[in-house]
Design a protein around this motif. Sequence first.
Motif, PDB file in Angstrom:
ATOM      1  N   GLN A  37       0.835  -1.198   0.000  1.00 50.14           N
ATOM      2  CA  GLN A  37       0.000   0.000   0.000  1.00 50.14           C
ATOM      3  C   GLN A  37       0.870   1.248   0.000  1.00 50.14           C
ATOM      4  O   GLN A  37       0.772   2.106   0.861  1.00 50.14           O
ATOM      5  N   GLN A  38       1.763   1.328  -0.976  1.00 50.89           N
ATOM      6  CA  GLN A  38       2.645   2.479  -1.083  1.00 50.89           C
ATOM      7  C   GLN A  38       1.950   3.634  -1.811  1.00 50.89           C
ATOM      8  O   GLN A  38       1.029   3.432  -2.605  1.00 50.89           O
ATOM      9  N   LEU A  39       2.398   4.831  -1.502  1.00 49.30           N
ATOM     10  CA  LEU A  39       1.925   6.028  -2.187  1.00 49.30           C
ATOM     11  C   LEU A  39       3.119   6.742  -2.818  1.00 49.30           C
ATOM     12  O   LEU A  39       4.259   6.588  -2.370  1.00 49.30           O
ATOM     13  N   THR A  40       2.838   7.504  -3.852  1.00 48.86           N
ATOM     14  CA  THR A  40       3.869   8.316  -4.492  1.00 48.86           C
ATOM     15  C   THR A  40       3.630   9.768  -4.126  1.00 48.86           C
ATOM     16  O   THR A  40       2.531  10.302  -4.306  1.00 48.86           O
ATOM     17  N   THR A  47       5.368   4.927   2.489  1.00 48.30           N
ATOM     18  CA  THR A  47       4.436   3.984   3.106  1.00 48.30           C
ATOM     19  C   THR A  47       3.755   4.675   4.271  1.00 48.30           C
ATOM     20  O   THR A  47       4.405   4.981   5.274  1.00 48.30           O
ATOM     21  N   THR A 249      -6.043   4.299   3.525  1.00 44.40           N
ATOM     22  CA  THR A 249      -4.833   4.178   2.712  1.00 44.40           C
ATOM     23  C   THR A 249      -5.148   3.553   1.361  1.00 44.40           C
ATOM     24  O   THR A 249      -4.639   3.990   0.321  1.00 44.40           O
ATOM     25  N   ARG A 253      -4.730   5.440  -2.190  1.00 50.84           N
ATOM     26  CA  ARG A 253      -3.893   4.855  -3.243  1.00 50.84           C
ATOM     27  C   ARG A 253      -4.672   4.725  -4.545  1.00 50.84           C
ATOM     28  O   ARG A 253      -4.103   4.869  -5.636  1.00 50.84           O
ATOM     29  N   GLN A 254      -5.964   4.467  -4.446  1.00 52.55           N
ATOM     30  CA  GLN A 254      -6.804   4.371  -5.642  1.00 52.55           C
ATOM     31  C   GLN A 254      -7.213   5.732  -6.183  1.00 52.55           C
ATOM     32  O   GLN A 254      -7.753   5.818  -7.295  1.00 52.55           O
ATOM     33  N   GLU A 264      -0.676  14.693  -5.167  1.00 53.22           N
ATOM     34  CA  GLU A 264       0.022  13.634  -4.432  1.00 53.22           C
ATOM     35  C   GLU A 264       0.428  14.105  -3.034  1.00 53.22           C
ATOM     36  O   GLU A 264       0.264  13.376  -2.049  1.00 53.22           O
ATOM     37  N   THR A 267      -2.680  14.494  -0.886  1.00 58.97           N
ATOM     38  CA  THR A 267      -3.190  13.172  -0.501  1.00 58.97           C
ATOM     39  C   THR A 267      -2.403  12.603   0.668  1.00 58.97           C
ATOM     40  O   THR A 267      -2.971  12.102   1.645  1.00 58.97           O
TER      41      THR A 267
END
Length: 333
Positions: A37-40, A47, A249, A253-254, A264, A267
């Motif tokens: 469940q990583q985010l950019t 994470t 999370t 991510r979606q 980003e 978020t």
Amino acid sequence: MAAVVGIRAWPRPVLLACATLLVAGCYYGVGRLGLSQQLTADGSVVTPIWPPTGLAVACLLLFGPWCVPGIALGALLVILSLGAPDVESVGIVAGNTAAPVCAWLTLRAVGFRVSLSRLRDGLELVFLGALTAMLISSWTGVGMLLLSDKLPTDHLGIVWLAWWVGDAMGVVLVTPLLLLLYRARLPPLSVRWSEAVGLTVVVCVLIPLIMYSSVSVLFLTYPILIWSALRFQLAGGIPCALFASVLATVVARQGAGSFGKLTEIETMMKLQAFNGTLGLTALLLSAVISEQLNTRRSVERACHELVEALQHLNAGSPGGGAGSPGPPGGDAR
């Protein structure tokens, strides 16, 4: 029982090796879950919640320093799963091992209770075990990436913040849950079971609706969380907060729900603020209620013992029998 006795008969080095592998395997497993469940954010992968840190702190609080090799091995396995190891990997493993150890030593020094039955226990876990100790892993990890030129200087602040908050949230959300599960015992069937089932249904139905709503209504999660903590303390508050945080999370991510129209950076900041307030609310509110309930039980127990002592004294006093002795019979003359 016979199997447990047989395991205890094994040589101590074999037991320690098996325990180390078990801790390392658990660390690696929850680490892979966290990486899923990583985010950019600003070109860097972050994470929001890092569960292995919470697992490491819980293992140290419950079982002591023999868990350290397993934690280090698990951290190394997680890094190996991302690619070939290099020089900075050693520093990251050292930081991810030293931070939980520092948290454990600090909490033990201040008299932390794993039952989390006092408000001070919740405050100690948050401010010493999470926010302070996790500075070690975040600064070590970011520093090693900077030294190896794998992290641009303009990304330093956002990556450090995400690293620190992710480790801290792992301690705030995962450690209390594991401490609770370790000493959990199924209570007898009662009317509270129906309330627990009803609360579970409400959480599983309403929280996804709140998260995926196109209208920003994340604040509606807090009444459900407060109800969970008021009625079931840690057993209700922490699972509810963890479920909501993980689901938030996934939604972030979606790019769905209230996170859909955010950049980003926005978020990540909104998600971290939401997860942080959820974890703090659940942990501290549950600790306050548990402390009040324990105080009430202690007062009731003391009153009951005082009543029994007074009855005992009254029964043993000269005038405390079934009846007082009267004057001797017959005529006084």
